[in-house]
Every structure is written in structure tokens, then in C-alpha cells.
Motif scaffolding. Sequence first.
Motif, PDB file in Angstrom:
ATOM      1  N   PHE A 129      70.654  41.073  52.716  1.00  0.00           N
ATOM      2  CA  PHE A 129      71.221  40.319  51.549  1.00  0.00           C
ATOM      3  C   PHE A 129      72.313  41.158  50.810  1.00  0.00           C
ATOM      4  O   PHE A 129      72.921  40.579  49.811  1.00  0.00           O
ATOM      5  CB  PHE A 129      70.010  39.973  50.767  1.00  0.00           C
ATOM      6  N   GLY A 130      72.576  42.593  51.227  1.00  0.00           N
ATOM      7  CA  GLY A 130      73.321  43.144  50.442  1.00  0.00           C
ATOM      8  C   GLY A 130      72.737  44.415  49.579  1.00  0.00           C
ATOM      9  O   GLY A 130      71.758  43.966  49.228  1.00  0.00           O
ATOM     10  N   GLU A 131      73.526  45.708  49.429  1.00  0.00           N
ATOM     11  CA  GLU A 131      73.043  46.571  48.692  1.00  0.00           C
ATOM     12  C   GLU A 131      72.456  46.079  47.216  1.00  0.00           C
ATOM     13  O   GLU A 131      71.909  46.736  46.594  1.00  0.00           O
ATOM     14  CB  GLU A 131      74.052  47.895  48.831  1.00  0.00           C
ATOM     15  N   ASN A 132      73.614  45.273  46.845  1.00  0.00           N
ATOM     16  CA  ASN A 132      73.452  45.033  45.361  1.00  0.00           C
ATOM     17  C   ASN A 132      72.818  43.702  45.118  1.00  0.00           C
ATOM     18  O   ASN A 132      72.700  43.109  44.152  1.00  0.00           O
ATOM     19  CB  ASN A 132      74.875  44.951  44.695  1.00  0.00           C
ATOM     20  N   ALA A 133      71.918  43.093  46.130  1.00  0.00           N
ATOM     21  CA  ALA A 133      71.617  41.917  45.937  1.00  0.00           C
ATOM     22  C   ALA A 133      70.299  41.923  44.934  1.00  0.00           C
ATOM     23  O   ALA A 133      69.693  42.749  44.833  1.00  0.00           O
ATOM     24  CB  ALA A 133      70.911  41.294  47.560  1.00  0.00           C
ATOM     25  N   LYS A 134      69.958  40.871  44.378  1.00  0.00           N
ATOM     26  CA  LYS A 134      68.633  40.903  43.548  1.00  0.00           C
ATOM     27  C   LYS A 134      67.800  39.948  44.068  1.00  0.00           C
ATOM     28  O   LYS A 134      68.050  39.201  44.894  1.00  0.00           O
ATOM     29  CB  LYS A 134      69.209  40.118  42.212  1.00  0.00           C
ATOM     30  N   VAL A 135      66.598  40.237  43.893  1.00  0.00           N
ATOM     31  CA  VAL A 135      65.284  39.730  44.296  1.00  0.00           C
ATOM     32  C   VAL A 135      65.109  37.908  43.734  1.00  0.00           C
ATOM     33  O   VAL A 135      65.714  37.850  42.626  1.00  0.00           O
ATOM     34  CB  VAL A 135      63.909  40.355  44.127  1.00  0.00           C
ATOM     35  N   TRP A 136      64.673  37.428  44.522  1.00  0.00           N
ATOM     36  CA  TRP A 136      64.660  35.698  44.087  1.00  0.00           C
ATOM     37  C   TRP A 136      64.016  35.640  42.761  1.00  0.00           C
ATOM     38  O   TRP A 136      64.460  34.686  41.911  1.00  0.00           O
ATOM     39  CB  TRP A 136      63.956  34.938  45.141  1.00  0.00           C
ATOM     40  N   ASP A 137      62.884  36.507  42.410  1.00  0.00           N
ATOM     41  CA  ASP A 137      62.231  36.232  41.067  1.00  0.00           C
ATOM     42  C   ASP A 137      61.592  37.443  40.820  1.00  0.00           C
ATOM     43  O   ASP A 137      60.602  37.957  41.266  1.00  0.00           O
ATOM     44  CB  ASP A 137      61.247  35.014  41.174  1.00  0.00           C
ATOM     45  N   ARG A 138      61.869  38.388  39.645  1.00  0.00           N
ATOM     46  CA  ARG A 138      61.396  39.570  39.400  1.00  0.00           C
ATOM     47  C   ARG A 138      59.999  39.564  39.020  1.00  0.00           C
ATOM     48  O   ARG A 138      59.229  40.676  38.800  1.00  0.00           O
ATOM     49  CB  ARG A 138      62.215  40.418  38.523  1.00  0.00           C
ATOM     50  N   GLU A 139      59.708  38.256  38.666  1.00  0.00           N
ATOM     51  CA  GLU A 139      58.259  38.256  38.119  1.00  0.00           C
ATOM     52  C   GLU A 139      57.382  37.694  39.133  1.00  0.00           C
ATOM     53  O   GLU A 139      56.035  37.553  38.614  1.00  0.00           O
ATOM     54  CB  GLU A 139      58.298  37.206  36.698  1.00  0.00           C
ATOM     55  N   LYS A 140      57.816  37.231  40.343  1.00  0.00           N
ATOM     56  CA  LYS A 140      56.959  36.760  41.246  1.00  0.00           C
ATOM     57  C   LYS A 140      56.910  37.957  42.322  1.00  0.00           C
ATOM     58  O   LYS A 140      55.878  37.751  43.390  1.00  0.00           O
ATOM     59  CB  LYS A 140      57.361  35.817  41.988  1.00  0.00           C
ATOM     60  N   LEU A 141      57.240  39.059  42.130  1.00  0.00           N
ATOM     61  CA  LEU A 141      56.983  40.156  43.072  1.00  0.00           C
ATOM     62  C   LEU A 141      56.039  41.295  42.472  1.00  0.00           C
ATOM     63  O   LEU A 141      56.212  41.540  41.226  1.00  0.00           O
ATOM     64  CB  LEU A 141      58.393  40.825  43.336  1.00  0.00           C
ATOM     65  N   VAL A 142      55.012  41.659  43.076  1.00  0.00           N
ATOM     66  CA  VAL A 142      54.059  42.575  42.761  1.00  0.00           C
ATOM     67  C   VAL A 142      54.034  43.528  43.751  1.00  0.00           C
ATOM     68  O   VAL A 142      53.690  43.585  44.977  1.00  0.00           O
ATOM     69  CB  VAL A 142      52.618  41.843  42.893  1.00  0.00           C
ATOM     70  N   ILE A 143      54.496  44.816  43.037  1.00  0.00           N
ATOM     71  CA  ILE A 143      54.282  46.009  43.827  1.00  0.00           C
ATOM     72  C   ILE A 143      53.336  47.101  43.496  1.00  0.00           C
ATOM     73  O   ILE A 143      53.278  47.583  42.411  1.00  0.00           O
ATOM     74  CB  ILE A 143      55.674  46.603  43.900  1.00  0.00           C
ATOM     75  N   ILE A 144      52.384  47.269  44.495  1.00  0.00           N
ATOM     76  CA  ILE A 144      51.172  48.231  44.222  1.00  0.00           C
ATOM     77  C   ILE A 144      51.094  49.455  45.091  1.00  0.00           C
ATOM     78  O   ILE A 144      50.530  49.267  46.186  1.00  0.00           O
ATOM     79  CB  ILE A 144      49.849  47.144  44.306  1.00  0.00           C
ATOM     80  N   PRO A 145      51.399  50.576  44.706  1.00  0.00           N
ATOM     81  CA  PRO A 145      51.258  51.867  45.751  1.00  0.00           C
ATOM     82  C   PRO A 145      49.527  52.082  45.680  1.00  0.00           C
ATOM     83  O   PRO A 145      48.943  51.899  44.703  1.00  0.00           O
ATOM     84  CB  PRO A 145      51.585  52.988  44.857  1.00  0.00           C
TER      85      PRO A 145
END
Length: 556
Positions: A129-145
Motif C-alpha cells: 500500500f506504500g510507505e506512507n499509507a494509512k491503516v483503514w481505521d486506527r481505532e479498529k486495530l489492536v496491537i498487543i506485545p
Amino acid sequence: MASSAISATSTSSFIGNQNDLGRVGFSSTSQFSIHKCKKSAIPMKIMSVMAPQQSERRPATTGSVEFPSIGLNCNDFVKTAMTLTEKILARASEKPQLVPGENVWVNVDILMTHDVCGPGSIGIFKKEFGENAKVWDREKLVIIPDHYIFTSDERANRNVDILRDFCMEQNIKYFYDIKDLGNFKANPDYKGVCHVALAQEGHCRPGEVLLGTDSHTCTAGAFGQFATGIGNTDAGFVLGTGKLLLKVPPTLRFVMDGEMPDYLLAKDLILQIIGEISVSGATYKAMEFVGTTVESLTMEERMTLCNMVVEAGGKNGVVPADSTTFKYLEDKTSVGYEPVYSDEKASFLSEYRFDVSKLEPLVAKPHSPDNRALARECKDVKIDRVYIGSCTGGKTEDFLAAARVFLASGKKVKVPTFLVPATQKVWMDVYTLPVPGSGGKTCSQIFEEAGCDTPASPSCGACLGGPKDTYARMNEAMASFFSPSGKPSKEYNSSVQSELPLNSFIRMFVVCVSTTNRNFPGRMGHKEGQIYLASPYTAAASALTGYVTDPREFLQ
């Protein structure tokens, strides 16, 4: 067969022809039966078998499937009855009707990733999608180490750095970061095991689609939603579009009735099921759990049940939402949700029935989750350690269960017993919640009195091995010397060459009873390790004796 609830001749006791529609079961003394369906002349059409038992619902809930973008409701169509899974995917794909086998573009409600698969998914997203692409929805992505956290391994640490940089770049709302590896409590955002954290943080909601880059994402099906694991490539696509092409799975229905004995836990139930249908018995199928026993389970126990459907090959597992679900979610989320339920005449590929009151504590012997046996049948298996933790067996109620056994025995453990709480909240519960019947003692106090290891920092820990400095990892085989009588006499480190007496033999592996989910060779570290999967009850009982032990020895 491994359980008294299954006829000893069950594999040869079917009645009727497999081409006939109707009941296929065991002899009249068996507590287990199957309903199978006749193949239809219409491709992918599955005949109806039984009306599913209706769970308690909120008065305002209809379970209809709505399509706001086209202004229609499922009731506007003449339709065939659908299962719970089919309804969720129909709504997510904005289609009035789905049948198993259809491929549909599904709108994703939540995408979860962690430190193992996150960097790869991010790399694919940026490449496509490109180096500068944005995710479709920043509030629907959950990232958990959560996987490889408390380690000095530079590559593992780098993975968390990649997640952090990406979340800052994308302004991701739900990133549960950890920076201070020396003291997890200094990281208020850090949670721990993703599948438990997803529930605790309110990301699991009935009727939704939750995808994650981890095979045990199916745990969230306990909330009446479609939840399944996906690969990095699919996750990279979801990051850019919020959609994924999915094939609609047929549904297997598991009806579990009867009062749950106080020496059984949900881990025993899912081991029973996997032992019955095998690790491939539900390949790309939904597994729907219903019945009075299921309705009586807490949310954490339902999570255990759904957690291991992937060990049967399942695409997803699901428990219909009810008052237990709604109560759990009351203080977890403010996001609206609408549960859906299988229609009365929904078609199921097969139906399995269990009388849970007749089941006994189980283990899965090495090296497969379907290698089922009664715990009491393995009483001569000497063990070297016990591990209580993971997304399967590291929740608050799992530790309360283990503490109950230790409390009842009043004895000390005979083998090293490792405790790894799944999340920060679970860790706090271990140190603060009083154990019923203990006079106010907490789990941590009971564990200390029993001689267990101090509860570790919350993470996936040794469940999947990890770097060599992972806490409780099975790093080295042990050589145990046995006399001709078969009784253990002495242990030798495998790196030491020793003169052994004549007529002796040695055991060159570590045996672990674990509340985790997989026991394949090398799963927890050393490839020679022998892992017996068990409930927290059975794990604690085994720690007290040094052998695989039926918990009824201490609970009755």
C-alpha cells in the motif's frame, strides 16, 4: 476411549447407514451421540438436524441481520435458516443469505496483532500500500506485545520497537506498549497475553468479526462473535482495506448437558471433544457450543472452551451470547453490539452430545492434543515440572482453581511449579483476590505455602518455547537413572557423562504437566520434552505428587 462417558466400543457401535438422515449414536449405555446429515443433491446445502436450544436473551434483541448501507433487514428476504456463524458473516458481508462454501468479502470490526506477527504484517502493508499509507481505521486495530517480551534476545526486543514506531506513525489508539522490561508494573499500558487482554479491555463483542495474527484468536468466540486467526499477508491486506475474503464454514454443533462435577473444568471438556473428533475433525468448520453445561460456564471458562477449537482444526468456535456475556461486558465497553443466534431450523453438519456429569478429569498425552487419556490412567507417569499459564490456562479463575487444590491438600509441591499469569490484571488478582474457603488467603499466599515458584511477569511465557532465556522454558533434557525395578534413583544432567550401574536404564527427557494448549515436540522448548496437557486442577494435583494425578485425590 479415554472417558467413562464414551462407550469402549464407540468406534464400532454406530447404527444406521451413513447415507441416511437421522440419529447416529452409540449403544444405549453411552452418554455420547452424534447426529449426522444426509448429503444433499444441491452443492453445499446441508440438511437440518435439530433445533438448537435457545439461550437467554435481552428482550430488545432480535438477532436480525441488518444492512444499513443498502437499507435492508434480513427479515425483508425469504431466506433459509442460518447458523450463528453464518449470520455474523452475512451481516459483515452485507448479504441477506449465506451458505457454507461461499466466498465473501467481510468487513472486519477488529484486527489484532502482536510482537511475533506484527512486524511481518506491517512490512507487507507498507510494501503493498506504500510507505506512507494509512491503516483503514486506527481505532479498529489492536496491537498487543505479549509473546517474546521478558528476554534479552535482541531480535525479540526489536520486534516490539517496530510495533511502537508503527503505532506512533499511525496514531494507533489501542497499543499496549511495554518499555521497562525489568519491571512490568512500571508499564501501565502493558497488558500481557493478547487473547485474555482483548476480553479484559472490551474488544470482544457479540455479533462482530475479530481477526488476529494468532491461531488462538478463536478464543474470542466465547463472546458470540466470529473470531479466527489469519496470516501476515491477510493481515497486511486488512490493515489497508478493513476487508478480507473468507469462505463460510459449515458448523458442527456440540451440545453439552448435565451438571458439571466440581472436579472438572472447561479444559477437560475441550480435551474430551478433541479426543473424540481428532485434531483434524473440525478442519475449516465452525464449532458451536450449546447446552445447559455451557450456559452455566463463566466467561473465562467459555474462553477456554473456544480457545482450543483450533487444536481440532476448527475455523472458529462460538458460544451464543447470553446474560453471562452481557454482564461481563457491562464495564468493559461502551460500543454498541447486537448478538445473533442460530435459527431454529439452522443446518448443522454434525451434532455431538455429551452428558458432562459422567466425564472424568482428562489429559492429552504427548505429542498431540487429541491423544486423550483419563488422568487416573496416567498415575504412574513421573513428571519433572508443572506449568500453569497461557491464554488457555493462565486466567484468574485458572489460578483460583489451582489454589483450591493446594489449599485442600495442605501439602507442598514435589516438582518445580511455574506460574505465569496471562495479564497484569490476572497478576494483580493472584495477589489480591481471596480464595473461597481459605479464610482470606490470596492465591499468591497459598502458592508460596505450597512451595511454588513466585508468579512471573505476565506474558505467553514458555507456552511456545521462545528465546532460551524465557522463564520456565524446557531448555535441556534430563537423564534420570532408574533401577531395574523401574523406580527413579537419581537424576543426571544430560551434559554430564556418568557411569551407570548395570541393569539400569535412563530417561532422557523432561516431563511437564501444563495448562497450555499444544504438546507437539519442541513446543515448550526442548524437542525431547514430554508435555501432558491438563486442567489447572489436574496440573496442581500432579505438582503435589510428582506424578500425573487425578485431582479427585484432593478435591473429594
